[in-house]
Design an enzyme around this catalytic site. Structure first.
Site, mmCIF file in Angstrom:
data_model
loop_
_atom_site.group_PDB
_atom_site.id
_atom_site.type_symbol
_atom_site.label_atom_id
_atom_site.label_comp_id
_atom_site.label_asym_id
_atom_site.label_seq_id
_atom_site.Cartn_x
_atom_site.Cartn_y
_atom_site.Cartn_z
ATOM 1 N N ARG A 42 0.822 -1.211 0.000
ATOM 2 C CA ARG A 42 0.000 0.000 0.000
ATOM 3 C C ARG A 42 0.857 1.264 0.000
ATOM 4 O O ARG A 42 0.522 2.255 0.650
ATOM 5 C CB ARG A 42 -0.951 0.033 1.196
ATOM 6 C CG ARG A 42 -1.903 -1.128 1.251
ATOM 7 C CD ARG A 42 -3.021 -0.944 0.224
ATOM 8 N NE ARG A 42 -4.145 -1.792 0.568
ATOM 9 C CZ ARG A 42 -5.264 -1.351 1.147
ATOM 10 N NH1 ARG A 42 -5.420 -0.091 1.418
ATOM 11 N NH2 ARG A 42 -6.216 -2.183 1.426
ATOM 12 N N ARG A 46 -3.796 6.859 0.527
ATOM 13 C CA ARG A 46 -4.345 8.028 1.224
ATOM 14 C C ARG A 46 -3.430 8.773 2.169
ATOM 15 O O ARG A 46 -3.759 9.870 2.612
ATOM 16 C CB ARG A 46 -5.611 7.617 1.982
ATOM 17 C CG ARG A 46 -6.771 7.336 1.061
ATOM 18 C CD ARG A 46 -7.870 6.648 1.807
ATOM 19 N NE ARG A 46 -7.339 5.445 2.427
ATOM 20 C CZ ARG A 46 -8.043 4.597 3.137
ATOM 21 N NH1 ARG A 46 -9.303 4.818 3.357
ATOM 22 N NH2 ARG A 46 -7.476 3.522 3.649
ATOM 23 N N ARG A 55 -7.375 11.042 -7.017
ATOM 24 C CA ARG A 55 -8.602 10.278 -6.819
ATOM 25 C C ARG A 55 -9.830 11.141 -7.113
ATOM 26 O O ARG A 55 -10.786 10.704 -7.736
ATOM 27 C CB ARG A 55 -8.683 9.729 -5.391
ATOM 28 C CG ARG A 55 -9.874 8.792 -5.235
ATOM 29 C CD ARG A 55 -10.011 8.230 -3.859
ATOM 30 N NE ARG A 55 -10.138 9.260 -2.845
ATOM 31 C CZ ARG A 55 -10.570 9.035 -1.615
ATOM 32 N NH1 ARG A 55 -10.867 7.818 -1.244
ATOM 33 N NH2 ARG A 55 -10.670 10.002 -0.748
ATOM 34 N N ASP A 92 -7.366 -2.463 -7.316
ATOM 35 C CA ASP A 92 -7.812 -2.935 -6.009
ATOM 36 C C ASP A 92 -8.228 -4.393 -6.079
ATOM 37 O O ASP A 92 -8.672 -4.883 -7.114
ATOM 38 C CB ASP A 92 -8.935 -2.057 -5.443
ATOM 39 C CG ASP A 92 -9.000 -2.126 -3.914
ATOM 40 O OD1 ASP A 92 -8.064 -2.665 -3.288
ATOM 41 O OD2 ASP A 92 -9.985 -1.624 -3.351
ATOM 42 N N TYR A 170 -14.542 -11.350 0.457
ATOM 43 C CA TYR A 170 -15.197 -10.083 0.093
ATOM 44 C C TYR A 170 -16.476 -10.338 -0.693
ATOM 45 O O TYR A 170 -17.481 -9.653 -0.506
ATOM 46 C CB TYR A 170 -14.241 -9.197 -0.717
ATOM 47 C CG TYR A 170 -13.205 -8.547 0.173
ATOM 48 C CD1 TYR A 170 -13.520 -7.408 0.924
ATOM 49 C CD2 TYR A 170 -11.934 -9.082 0.318
ATOM 50 C CE1 TYR A 170 -12.593 -6.836 1.781
ATOM 51 C CE2 TYR A 170 -10.999 -8.518 1.170
ATOM 52 C CZ TYR A 170 -11.338 -7.395 1.896
ATOM 53 O OH TYR A 170 -10.432 -6.831 2.751
HETATM 54 C C1 LIG Z 1 -7.620 -6.698 1.390
HETATM 55 C C2 LIG Z 1 -7.130 -5.812 0.292
HETATM 56 C C3 LIG Z 1 -7.895 -4.837 -0.415
HETATM 57 N N1 LIG Z 1 -7.055 -4.257 -1.351
HETATM 58 C C4 LIG Z 1 -5.819 -4.792 -1.256
HETATM 59 C C5 LIG Z 1 -5.850 -5.783 -0.265
HETATM 60 C C6 LIG Z 1 -4.695 -6.683 0.106
HETATM 61 C C7 LIG Z 1 -3.772 -6.001 1.057
HETATM 62 C C8 LIG Z 1 -4.300 -5.860 2.434
HETATM 63 O O1 LIG Z 1 -4.581 -6.855 3.076
HETATM 64 O O2 LIG Z 1 -4.401 -4.676 2.853
HETATM 65 C C9 LIG Z 1 -4.630 -4.515 -2.050
HETATM 66 C C10 LIG Z 1 -4.422 -3.167 -2.567
HETATM 67 N N2 LIG Z 1 -5.288 -2.106 -2.540
HETATM 68 C C11 LIG Z 1 -4.717 -1.039 -3.138
HETATM 69 C C12 LIG Z 1 -3.454 -1.446 -3.653
HETATM 70 C C13 LIG Z 1 -2.644 -0.526 -4.553
HETATM 71 C C14 LIG Z 1 -1.240 -0.568 -4.656
HETATM 72 C C15 LIG Z 1 -0.427 -0.230 -3.417
HETATM 73 O O3 LIG Z 1 -0.251 -1.122 -2.577
HETATM 74 O O4 LIG Z 1 0.105 0.870 -3.346
HETATM 75 C C16 LIG Z 1 -3.256 -2.765 -3.265
HETATM 76 C C17 LIG Z 1 -2.054 -3.674 -3.496
HETATM 77 C C18 LIG Z 1 -5.326 0.285 -3.307
HETATM 78 C C19 LIG Z 1 -6.371 0.730 -2.348
HETATM 79 N N3 LIG Z 1 -7.445 0.023 -1.900
HETATM 80 C C20 LIG Z 1 -8.237 0.814 -1.114
HETATM 81 C C21 LIG Z 1 -7.658 2.108 -1.068
HETATM 82 C C22 LIG Z 1 -8.263 3.311 -0.388
HETATM 83 C C23 LIG Z 1 -9.307 3.854 -1.291
HETATM 84 C C24 LIG Z 1 -9.584 5.322 -1.033
HETATM 85 O O5 LIG Z 1 -8.909 6.157 -1.665
HETATM 86 O O6 LIG Z 1 -10.459 5.602 -0.228
HETATM 87 C C25 LIG Z 1 -6.488 2.048 -1.835
HETATM 88 C C26 LIG Z 1 -5.537 3.175 -2.111
HETATM 89 C C27 LIG Z 1 -9.528 0.438 -0.474
HETATM 90 C C28 LIG Z 1 -9.648 -0.908 0.065
HETATM 91 N N4 LIG Z 1 -9.391 -2.059 -0.633
HETATM 92 C C29 LIG Z 1 -9.553 -3.131 0.189
HETATM 93 C C30 LIG Z 1 -9.993 -2.670 1.458
HETATM 94 C C31 LIG Z 1 -10.309 -3.538 2.647
HETATM 95 C C32 LIG Z 1 -10.077 -1.296 1.364
HETATM 96 C C33 LIG Z 1 -10.627 -0.358 2.417
HETATM 97 C C34 LIG Z 1 -9.679 -0.164 3.531
HETATM 98 C C35 LIG Z 1 -8.654 0.865 3.203
HETATM 99 O O7 LIG Z 1 -9.049 1.874 2.607
HETATM 100 O O8 LIG Z 1 -7.493 0.678 3.550
HETATM 101 C C36 LIG Z 1 -9.339 -4.533 -0.231
#
Ligand SMILES: Cc1c2[nH]c(c1CCC(=O)O)Cc1[nH]c(c(CCC(=O)O)c1C)Cc1[nH]c(c(CCC(=O)O)c1C)Cc1[nH]c(c(C)c1CCC(=O)O)C2
Length: 368
Positions: A42, A46, A55, A92, A170
């Site tokens: 990640r 944000r 975004r 995502d 999910y």
């Molecule tokens: C479980 C999972 C998800 N997504 C992801 C996982 C596996 C990693 C982990 O266990 O954290 C993986 C992921 N999600 C995102 C990336 C992008 C690349 C990076 O790592 O920089 C990657 C590799 C963008 C994202 N994915 C998400 C955001 C935030 C979105 C926003 O801008 O509001 C980003 C940048 C949203 C997201 N996506 C997911 C959740 C649970 C959430 C909400 C919680 C949170 O916001 O942290 C599912």
């Protein structure tokens, strides 16, 4: 001409010209490198103010993930600020569920929400189909293609997917905020034969998804098994280990030189045996895994690369606590093939200057 490539593990021959092989790829291939490569789960997102601007311009998270131009931009943002060794594709994890037929939305407080939730074998046939998979995922392949052109030579491009169990969690729960995972666990525990088709559908789709990412230019793959830790052991083997092993076998048959990292977060004692059973090149460690065990068992006995495992909250804390823990991990794992990373994703309250300090500390580290 006449060079025996086997004797030059650090050199990659591209179109006849030799150049040094990338640090991350050397570590993933099982080499102990002069300093560990570093990237952070990640690393885009944000906690970076510039992320919010993009975004918004993309009209929200779904728009961002489906717009290659914007997704490329946010992938590159952390690399402009910090000296990291890899980019991870910005997309995502639940997008593959949307490509199979569910509707994906982001709701404040809930994260990703998938509708309708898949709760039975008949829901699978009624709501899901792989017939439009690649059409729906085409923007992601385009993001990968554009990234291969935009990235500096020494950086590695990591493609990724959620592992089948985590994506299924999910899809079945529907709401990202669900904490007990009652629906997916009830189904998997009480009706394994009815749940199996969902895992099989996802396994096949993820193989194709990752194959296309590699064809588009991804140089390494990470499988996120973020919900490995919620299954009792025999079911961890069935729903996590077996599908991951199938994905690894299929990708290795087609792309033998592309390394695969798997991150079974929360697997606990089941980390033992995971690398052997799945065939992954590198095991991603969560922050609870003792680094001494990983050094002895995974690096020394198996010759396998490990990745991890700084607690993301230490990156929020910064200061001496961050410095000391980073040093401890470096000392324990730099004797073997190692990729520095966090034990889970960066949290949004992380001060960017702490990330800069961490990257600097890892890059200037030497065993001396
Ligand atoms: C479980 C999972 C998800 N997504 C992801 C996982 C596996 C990693 C982990 O266990 O954290 C993986 C992921 N999600 C995102 C990336 C992008 C690349 C990076 O790592 O920089 C990657 C590799 C963008 C994202 N994915 C998400 C955001 C935030 C979105 C926003 O801008 O509001 C980003 C940048 C949203 C997201 N996506 C997911 C959740 C649970 C959430 C909400 C919680 C949170 O916001 O942290 C599912």
């Amino acid at each position: 001409m006449g060079v025996d490539m086997r004797e030059e593990p650090d050199v990659e021959h591209v179109a006849g010209e030799a150049r040094p092989k990338k640090l991350l790829l050397r570590a993933l291939a099982g080499e102990r490198t002069e300093r560990p490569p570093i990237w952070l789960m990640r690393q885009a997102g944000r906690y970076l103010p510039e992320y919010h601007d993009v975004r918004e311009a993309a009209g929200g998270m779904v728009g961002l993930c489906n717009s290659p131009e914007h997704a490329v931009e946010v992938t590159l943002q952390p690399l402009r600020r910090f000296t990291l060794d890899a980019a991870i594709l910005f997309a995502d994890l639940p997008q593959i569920a949307a490509a199979l037929g569910q509707t994906l939305e982001y709701r404040v407080g809930d994260g990703p929400v998938l509708t309708p939730p898949i709760r039975s074998t008949s829901d699978i046939t009624e709501f899901l189909s792989a017939s439009r998979l690649h059409e729906e995922l085409a923007p992601i392949y385009e993001t990968v293609r554009q990234l291969t052109r935009a990235l500096p030579d020494e950086l590695t491009l990591i493609g990724y997917a959620g592992a089948p169990w985590t994506v299924a969690a999910y899809m079945v729960e529907g709401r990202g905020g669900s904490s007990e995972h009652s629906f997916v666990k009830q189904w998997a525990l009480s009706d394994p034969e009815g749940f199996q088709p969902l895992i099989d559908l996802l396994t096949a789709a993820i193989i194709e998804f990752l194959d296309r990412q590699i064809q588009a230019g991804a140089e390494a793959i990470q499988l996120f098994e973020s919900w490995a830790g919620i299954l009792p052991d025999p079911l961890f083997q069935r729903w996590c280990v077996t599908p991951i092993a199938a994905i690894v076998a299929a990708l290795k048959a087609k792309h033998p030189s592309v390394p695969i990292i798997a991150f079974p977060r929360g697997a606990g004692l089941a980390y033992n045996g995971f690398a052997e059973a799945t065939g992954v090149d590198c095991v991603g460690l969560d922050s609870t895994v003792p680094v001494e065990w990983a050094a002895q068992k995974l690096q020394h006995e198996l010759g396998r690369c490990v990745q991890g495992n700084l607690d993301p909250q230490l990156l929020v804390a910064g200061g001496p606590a961050l410095h000391a823990e980073t040093d401890r991990i470096l000392n324990a794992l730099s004797g073997g093939p190692f990729v520095f990373n966090l034990g889970h994703g960066i949290v949004k309250t992380t001060p960017p200057e702490h990330v800069a300090a961490l990257a600097q500390q890892v890059r200037s580290w030497s065993a001396a």
